[in-house]
Scaffold this motif. Sequence first.
Motif, short mmCIF file in Angstrom:
data_model
loop_
_atom_site.label_atom_id
_atom_site.label_comp_id
_atom_site.label_asym_id
_atom_site.label_seq_id
_atom_site.Cartn_x
_atom_site.Cartn_y
_atom_site.Cartn_z
N ILE A 105 0.64 -1.09 -0.06
CA ILE A 105 -0.48 0.19 -0.23
C ILE A 105 0.78 1.46 -0.19
O ILE A 105 0.46 2.23 -0.60
N TYR A 106 2.16 1.27 0.61
CA TYR A 106 2.43 2.60 1.02
C TYR A 106 4.19 2.51 -0.21
O TYR A 106 4.90 3.47 0.89
N ASN A 107 4.15 1.39 -0.35
CA ASN A 107 5.55 1.77 -1.25
C ASN A 107 7.10 1.17 0.02
O ASN A 107 7.81 2.34 -0.82
N THR A 108 6.75 0.89 0.95
CA THR A 108 7.77 0.73 1.31
C THR A 108 8.77 0.68 0.80
O THR A 108 8.81 -1.15 0.06
N GLU A 109 10.41 0.71 1.41
CA GLU A 109 11.12 -0.40 0.67
C GLU A 109 10.92 -1.93 1.13
O GLU A 109 10.92 -2.12 1.97
N GLU A 110 11.78 -2.66 0.15
CA GLU A 110 11.25 -4.33 0.11
C GLU A 110 12.35 -4.96 0.42
O GLU A 110 12.91 -4.50 -0.36
N SER B 142 -8.40 2.50 7.56
CA SER B 142 -8.13 2.07 5.96
C SER B 142 -7.63 0.57 5.71
O SER B 142 -7.89 0.03 5.01
N PHE B 143 -6.80 0.68 6.68
CA PHE B 143 -6.02 -0.50 6.67
C PHE B 143 -6.49 -2.05 7.05
O PHE B 143 -6.34 -3.13 6.48
N VAL B 144 -6.78 -1.72 8.16
CA VAL B 144 -8.19 -3.17 8.44
C VAL B 144 -8.91 -3.13 7.06
O VAL B 144 -9.10 -4.60 7.56
N HIS B 145 -9.32 -2.76 7.12
CA HIS B 145 -10.15 -2.85 5.84
C HIS B 145 -9.90 -3.24 4.37
O HIS B 145 -10.82 -4.27 3.80
N LYS B 146 -9.36 -2.89 4.28
CA LYS B 146 -8.46 -3.72 2.85
C LYS B 146 -7.92 -4.92 3.33
O LYS B 146 -8.43 -5.77 2.47
N ILE B 147 -7.67 -5.19 4.82
CA ILE B 147 -6.78 -6.59 5.23
C ILE B 147 -7.84 -7.24 4.46
O ILE B 147 -8.57 -8.22 4.35
N CYS B 148 -9.01 -7.07 5.48
CA CYS B 148 -10.86 -7.47 5.79
C CYS B 148 -10.99 -7.63 4.37
O CYS B 148 -11.63 -9.26 4.17
N ILE C 26 -7.94 1.53 14.96
CA ILE C 26 -7.99 2.53 16.61
C ILE C 26 -7.67 3.79 15.40
O ILE C 26 -6.41 3.99 15.72
N THR C 27 -8.56 4.82 15.25
CA THR C 27 -8.21 6.81 15.42
C THR C 27 -6.89 7.40 15.88
O THR C 27 -6.05 8.19 15.51
N GLY D 5 -10.68 4.34 22.94
CA GLY D 5 -9.90 4.27 21.88
C GLY D 5 -11.55 4.60 20.72
O GLY D 5 -12.30 4.30 21.13
N MET D 6 -11.12 5.11 19.45
CA MET D 6 -12.59 5.02 19.20
C MET D 6 -12.24 5.01 17.01
O MET D 6 -11.38 5.65 16.92
N SER D 7 -12.89 5.19 16.92
CA SER D 7 -12.60 4.98 14.80
C SER D 7 -14.36 4.92 14.59
O SER D 7 -15.19 4.81 15.51
#
Length: 267
Positions: A64-69, A123-129, A149-150, A232-234
């Motif tokens: 997603i975030y194009n981190t260095e692999e 958005s990260f958890v939503h995409k995983i699920c 948790i936002t 926590g909340m989201s």
Amino acid sequence: MTGQKRKDGREKGGSKAKRAMYYKTASSTIHPGTSGIFATCTRRKEKQCTQELMELFNDEAEKIYNTEEVKDEEDDDDIEASLTKELNSLQSNKDKVQLFTPIDLACECVMFFRTKKPVDPVSFVHKICLDALNSGTKSTRYTLRLSPITSTASANEGDLKTLAEKVLAPHFHAENQKPLKFAIRPTSRNHTTLDRDQIINIVASAVGAPHKVDLTNYDKLILVEAFKNIIGMSVVDDFEMLKRYNLQQIFESKADEAENEKEATDH
């Protein structure tokens, strides 16, 4: 289960398994203003769940975030060069910025992973699920529910109100905001400061008009997680469709679908 698949990259010795070995676990404190992901797991499998989620989270973050692999290639013709490359690769993993930090909550079956930008927990958890639901690929063994948790605050009425106003504003108080139906889902663990009704009333007041409560056909679901002295909340979408963000239930539902399709074809 029938119809479930496991990712080859998660086998012992794979590059993802190596990468996930290098992380530091923080103390058991969640501070106010923290973003992250609560996770629940099967009993007495907290360590294994932490390991597999660090693998999954790092893998998804790279996409997603194009981190260095970190590449896991070897030169069989040059043993010394191969060892040097491997050592450099391991050191590179250690030096990487850690987007996810597991926090040992000393609580059975519950973990928390602190996140850093650019990770957005919701958005990260939503995409995983959603990926799990669409692919049917079984990526975890011990993980149950993920709760993004936002942000967090101290668990008292005043700070909860401030937190709610901050987290809910983009979803309910935007310019030209249309009326929405919403529901609130509070969860408390080792927490006695605020009861369920207090939490619901404070959060509902922060939502305010013109929005209406609808527990079955809501447009937005507000997750509230109270743990010890932190809350926590989201605001999440597709909660029921994604089996309440329970990965195990998603995998089981896909396995059942595959089995039903097979039986229908056989008949």
